[in-house]
Design an enzyme around this catalytic site. Structure first.
Site, PDB file in Angstrom:
ATOM      1  N   PHE A  63       0.647  -1.142   0.025  1.00  0.00           N
ATOM      2  CA  PHE A  63       0.170  -0.062  -0.045  1.00  0.00           C
ATOM      3  C   PHE A  63       0.899   1.198   0.060  1.00  0.00           C
ATOM      4  O   PHE A  63       0.253   2.232  -0.163  1.00  0.00           O
ATOM      5  CB  PHE A  63      -1.123   0.031   1.149  1.00  0.00           C
ATOM      6  CG  PHE A  63      -0.173   0.236   2.489  1.00  0.00           C
ATOM      7  CD1 PHE A  63      -0.144   1.674   2.752  1.00  0.00           C
ATOM      8  CD2 PHE A  63       0.286  -0.470   3.446  1.00  0.00           C
ATOM      9  CE1 PHE A  63       0.633   2.203   4.069  1.00  0.00           C
ATOM     10  CE2 PHE A  63       0.907  -0.270   4.564  1.00  0.00           C
ATOM     11  CZ  PHE A  63       1.026   1.392   4.816  1.00  0.00           C
ATOM     12  N   LYS A 100      -2.066  -6.752  -9.475  1.00  0.00           N
ATOM     13  CA  LYS A 100      -2.980  -6.866  -8.289  1.00  0.00           C
ATOM     14  C   LYS A 100      -2.731  -5.756  -7.342  1.00  0.00           C
ATOM     15  O   LYS A 100      -1.499  -5.916  -6.487  1.00  0.00           O
ATOM     16  CB  LYS A 100      -3.171  -8.142  -7.717  1.00  0.00           C
ATOM     17  CG  LYS A 100      -4.347  -8.136  -6.680  1.00  0.00           C
ATOM     18  CD  LYS A 100      -4.224  -8.824  -5.356  1.00  0.00           C
ATOM     19  CE  LYS A 100      -3.109  -8.220  -4.431  1.00  0.00           C
ATOM     20  NZ  LYS A 100      -3.687  -6.940  -3.720  1.00  0.00           N
ATOM     21  N   GLU A 141      -5.299  -3.371  -1.888  1.00  0.00           N
ATOM     22  CA  GLU A 141      -6.410  -3.047  -1.623  1.00  0.00           C
ATOM     23  C   GLU A 141      -6.664  -1.935  -0.759  1.00  0.00           C
ATOM     24  O   GLU A 141      -7.817  -1.195  -1.056  1.00  0.00           O
ATOM     25  CB  GLU A 141      -7.328  -4.326  -1.029  1.00  0.00           C
ATOM     26  CG  GLU A 141      -6.855  -4.413   0.493  1.00  0.00           C
ATOM     27  CD  GLU A 141      -5.628  -5.210   0.407  1.00  0.00           C
ATOM     28  OE1 GLU A 141      -4.809  -5.303  -0.506  1.00  0.00           O
ATOM     29  OE2 GLU A 141      -5.437  -5.913   1.606  1.00  0.00           O
ATOM     30  N   SER A 188       4.869  -7.057   3.174  1.00  0.00           N
ATOM     31  CA  SER A 188       5.496  -7.372   4.332  1.00  0.00           C
ATOM     32  C   SER A 188       6.223  -8.789   4.421  1.00  0.00           C
ATOM     33  O   SER A 188       5.939  -9.549   3.640  1.00  0.00           O
ATOM     34  CB  SER A 188       4.340  -7.405   5.332  1.00  0.00           C
ATOM     35  OG  SER A 188       3.307  -8.339   4.853  1.00  0.00           O
ATOM     36  N   CYS A 244       9.619   1.145   3.824  1.00  0.00           N
ATOM     37  CA  CYS A 244      10.732  -0.213   3.974  1.00  0.00           C
ATOM     38  C   CYS A 244      11.962   0.157   4.179  1.00  0.00           C
ATOM     39  O   CYS A 244      12.810  -0.416   4.641  1.00  0.00           O
ATOM     40  CB  CYS A 244      10.647  -1.181   2.795  1.00  0.00           C
ATOM     41  SG  CYS A 244      11.404  -0.462   1.287  1.00  0.00           S
ATOM     42  N   GLU A 253       9.340  -4.932  12.913  1.00  0.00           N
ATOM     43  CA  GLU A 253       8.948  -3.563  12.062  1.00  0.00           C
ATOM     44  C   GLU A 253       7.525  -3.126  12.685  1.00  0.00           C
ATOM     45  O   GLU A 253       6.730  -3.689  12.933  1.00  0.00           O
ATOM     46  CB  GLU A 253       8.890  -4.090  10.518  1.00  0.00           C
ATOM     47  CG  GLU A 253       8.747  -2.848   9.632  1.00  0.00           C
ATOM     48  CD  GLU A 253       8.327  -3.192   8.281  1.00  0.00           C
ATOM     49  OE1 GLU A 253       7.631  -4.270   8.238  1.00  0.00           O
ATOM     50  OE2 GLU A 253       8.865  -2.802   7.435  1.00  0.00           O
TER      51      GLU A 253
HETATM   52  P1  NAD Z   1       1.305  -6.525   2.871  1.00  0.00           P
HETATM   53  O1  NAD Z   1       2.164  -7.717   3.014  1.00  0.00           O
HETATM   54  O2  NAD Z   1       0.046  -6.712   3.806  1.00  0.00           O
HETATM   55  O3  NAD Z   1       0.367  -6.557   1.528  1.00  0.00           O
HETATM   56  C1  NAD Z   1       1.289  -6.480   0.342  1.00  0.00           C
HETATM   57  C2  NAD Z   1       0.697  -7.099  -0.539  1.00  0.00           C
HETATM   58  O4  NAD Z   1       0.053  -8.508  -0.438  1.00  0.00           O
HETATM   59  C3  NAD Z   1      -0.869  -6.604  -0.930  1.00  0.00           C
HETATM   60  O5  NAD Z   1      -1.446  -6.517  -2.512  1.00  0.00           O
HETATM   61  C4  NAD Z   1      -1.890  -7.221  -0.341  1.00  0.00           C
HETATM   62  O6  NAD Z   1      -3.145  -7.431  -0.957  1.00  0.00           O
HETATM   63  C5  NAD Z   1      -1.070  -8.836  -0.220  1.00  0.00           C
HETATM   64  N1  NAD Z   1      -1.661  -9.826   0.726  1.00  0.00           N
HETATM   65  C6  NAD Z   1      -1.648  -9.380   1.855  1.00  0.00           C
HETATM   66  N2  NAD Z   1      -1.961 -10.622   2.712  1.00  0.00           N
HETATM   67  C7  NAD Z   1      -1.833 -11.410   1.778  1.00  0.00           C
HETATM   68  C8  NAD Z   1      -1.685 -12.907   1.782  1.00  0.00           C
HETATM   69  N3  NAD Z   1      -1.903 -13.442   3.270  1.00  0.00           N
HETATM   70  N4  NAD Z   1      -1.480 -13.631   0.615  1.00  0.00           N
HETATM   71  C9  NAD Z   1      -1.203 -13.126  -0.189  1.00  0.00           C
HETATM   72  N5  NAD Z   1      -1.249 -11.859  -0.548  1.00  0.00           N
HETATM   73  C10 NAD Z   1      -1.560 -11.003   0.300  1.00  0.00           C
HETATM   74  O7  NAD Z   1       1.966  -5.504   3.018  1.00  0.00           O
HETATM   75  P2  NAD Z   1       1.523  -3.711   3.040  1.00  0.00           P
HETATM   76  O8  NAD Z   1       1.030  -3.561   4.607  1.00  0.00           O
HETATM   77  O9  NAD Z   1       0.691  -3.291   1.953  1.00  0.00           O
HETATM   78  O10 NAD Z   1       2.853  -3.018   2.869  1.00  0.00           O
HETATM   79  C11 NAD Z   1       3.800  -2.692   3.970  1.00  0.00           C
HETATM   80  C12 NAD Z   1       4.853  -3.709   4.092  1.00  0.00           C
HETATM   81  O11 NAD Z   1       5.591  -3.637   2.862  1.00  0.00           O
HETATM   82  C13 NAD Z   1       5.931  -3.251   5.134  1.00  0.00           C
HETATM   83  O12 NAD Z   1       6.298  -4.510   5.779  1.00  0.00           O
HETATM   84  C14 NAD Z   1       7.192  -2.766   4.251  1.00  0.00           C
HETATM   85  O13 NAD Z   1       8.198  -2.823   4.694  1.00  0.00           O
HETATM   86  C15 NAD Z   1       6.829  -3.562   3.200  1.00  0.00           C
HETATM   87  N6  NAD Z   1       7.818  -3.039   2.112  1.00  0.00           N
HETATM   88  C16 NAD Z   1       8.770  -3.447   1.470  1.00  0.00           C
HETATM   89  C17 NAD Z   1       9.471  -2.967   0.116  1.00  0.00           C
HETATM   90  C18 NAD Z   1      10.698  -3.409  -0.215  1.00  0.00           C
HETATM   91  O14 NAD Z   1      10.953  -3.137  -1.164  1.00  0.00           O
HETATM   92  N7  NAD Z   1      11.323  -4.309   0.811  1.00  0.00           N
HETATM   93  C19 NAD Z   1       9.037  -1.756  -0.284  1.00  0.00           C
HETATM   94  C20 NAD Z   1       7.661  -1.210   0.294  1.00  0.00           C
HETATM   95  C21 NAD Z   1       7.151  -1.847   1.141  1.00  0.00           C
END
Ligand code: NAD
Length: 474
Positions: free
Chosen positions: A146, A170, A173, A223, A278, A375
């Site tokens: 997000f 995708k 959301e 994440s 991140c 985190e």
């Molecule tokens: P998230 O893992 O909750 O969601 C990421 C994506 O995965 C979304 O599109 C979501 O719909 C989908 N998703 C969520 N749960 C899922 C599941 N159980 N199975 C399959 N798909 C699923 O992450 P977020 O809260 O949207 O973003 C924040 C996180 O992203 C933080 O941990 C941050 O550090 C990380 N991040 C990492 C980087 C990097 O390059 N390493 C960059 C930006 C953000």
């Protein structure tokens, strides 16, 4: 309600929906459908149909379209930044930075004629030459988080499609509107239907994509637990995967650091984007005698940061993404206090309807505490202390993540020692946010990345292509 893009058609989905908020006011501004397997199948089929022609479309035609896309992104730069602020909450200045970093990946994608070059070796043995060509994979998919609704989708599909693949995205959301606008501009640029498809949803749609037999590669950013799960699921289905996860980034401040330079950099790192990055600095480590002055100056400057709606002039810290997330971050602050940290600055208790939390500083945090290890993803900076460089590096290396680590020092020798020994894939030297530009890979290590080839940079061209070697004798 936002619509899925299948081929050239924006399709309504009759599925349960989730609200999309303006996090600065708490108002619902849109509804996003939670697509499932059926919608994913439709998007993949559209991408598959498009692949036949797109993969044979001459490279220079693909690049010309990418240049047109880039022009449209420049033309709509301000609208894109406002859209990011509206549904993510970050300040307009931060949103402009995000859009710029995203466009730079499109600039980089335009260098495909150089980056897709193969190799040849003549006369390997008597009369025999050898050639290497790069081929696209087919239908590939992207699942962004997000926190960068424009930049991270742009890490994904431009390089994939310029290399001849077709794409199913995708979006998150929680922030789906950036991807919708990007897709509209992509079609306006003249890309054929089906080259980019959008399927809105969450876990169900993501899992359907990752397990779909016609999806050849998956790029995920999000994440750590989900990155790990996507990596395993993709491997189980025999496909290529690049899964970037979470982080816990240390900012080491040596006694010889120029604090006038370090303090603003640390503040921007920890509280910029409301800490939802991140590459956010999470623990400031004061080395030797610098500790007390470091803490005092961080607290004094953080106290003055202006919290408010991202579109207001002078605001430096916007809201968090959702009320549940705000509560989670507040829970971490509470946990830190229970574990023995000291509250040096309290950002709780901001009035108003949005999901706001002010800059918070926890003092005397150690890597053994939950707040020193996990985190938090909010505007919470922990401060810890180390006797020397050795101990500071040990603290940074004690967490399971390895996204970024930064040092502030005036000594080249110390900086080099840090670079050599810290277990992070992105290292800053007198820099608060060590974000690689588009032409270098975004190189998280350890639990911050699952896979082999990283987002953007030459890695991404390798990720989105497969190689064919031809041995020939005439
Ligand atoms: P998230 O893992 O909750 O969601 C990421 C994506 O995965 C979304 O599109 C979501 O719909 C989908 N998703 C969520 N749960 C899922 C599941 N159980 N199975 C399959 N798909 C699923 O992450 P977020 O809260 O949207 O973003 C924040 C996180 O992203 C933080 O941990 C941050 O550090 C990380 N991040 C990492 C980087 C990097 O390059 N390493 C960059 C930006 C953000």
């Amino acid at each position: 309600m936002v619509k899925n893009l299948i081929g050239a058609e924006w399709q309504e989905v009759s599925r349960p929906t989730l609200p999309v908020y303006n996090p600065a006011t708490g108002e619902v501004i849109e509804e996003v459908p939670l697509s499932g397997k059926e919608e994913v199948d439709r998007a993949v089929a559209a991408a598959q149909r498009a692949f036949e022609v797109w993969s044979r479309t001459p490279l220079m035609e693909r690049v010309r379209l990418m240049f047109r896309f880039k022009e449209l992104l420049e033309k709509h730069f301000e609208d894109l930044a406002h859209l990011v602020t509206l549904h993510h909450g970050k300040t307009l200045e931060e949103a402009r930075g995000e859009v710029r970093r995203g466009i730079e990946v499109v600039d980089f994608a335009c260098s495909a004629p150089t980056l897709l070059q193969g190799r040849t070796l003549r006369e390997v043995t008597g009369g025999v030459d050898q050639n290497l060509f790069h081929y696209p994979l087919g239908v590939v998919a992207g699942i962004p988080p997000f926190n960068f609704p424009v930049m991270i989708p742009l890490w994904m599909f431009p390089i994939a499609v310029v290399a001849g693949n077709t794409f199913v995205l995708k979006p998150s959301e929680r922030t789906p509107l950036g991807a919708v606008r990007l897709a509209e501009l992509f079609l306006e640029a003249g890309f054929p239907e089906g080259v980019l498809n959008l399927v809105h949803g969450a876990q169900e749609a993501a899992e359907a994509l990752v397990s779909h037999p016609e999806v050849k590669a998956v790029q995920f950013v999000g994440s750590e637990p989900v990155a790990r799960r996507i990596y395993q699921l993709a491997a189980q289905h025999g496909k290529r995967v690049s899964a970037a996860g979470g982080a816990k980034n240390h900012l080491v401040v040596m006694p010889d650091a120029n604090l006038d330079q370090a303090i603003p950099a640390i503040l921007n790192s920890a509280f910029g984007n409301a800490g939802e990055r991140c590459l956010a600095g999470s623990v400031a480590v004061g080395v030797g005698g610098v500790g007390p002055e470091l803490l005092e100056r961080i607290v004094e400057s953080a106290r003055r940061l202006k919290v408010g709606p991202g579109w207001e002039e002078g605001v430096q810290v916007g809201p968090l993404i959702r009320e549940e997330h705000r509560k989670r971050v507040v829970g971490y602050i509470q946990k830190g206090l229970e574990e023995g940290a000291r509250l040096a600055l309290d950002g709780r208790g901001i009035e108003g309807k949005g999901f706001f939390l002010g800059p918070t500083v926890l003092d005397r945090v150690s890597p053994r505490m939950v707040v020193g290890r996990e985190e938090i993803f909010g505007p919470v900076l922990s401060v810890s202390y180390a006797q020397d460089l050795e101990e500071a590096i040990a603290q940074a290396n004690a967490v399971p993540y390895g996204n970024m680590a930064t040092i502030f020092t005036q000594s080249g020798r110390v900086a080099r020692e840090f670079r050599e020994r810290v277990q992070a894939g992105m290292v800053g030297i007198n820099v608060g946010v060590a974000q690689p530009f588009a032409f270098y890979p975004f190189s998280g290590w350890r639990n911050s990345f699952f896979g082999d080839l990283h987002p953007h940079g030459p890695d991404a061209f390798l990720f989105y292509t497969q190689r064919k070697v031809v041995v020939e004798r005439w």
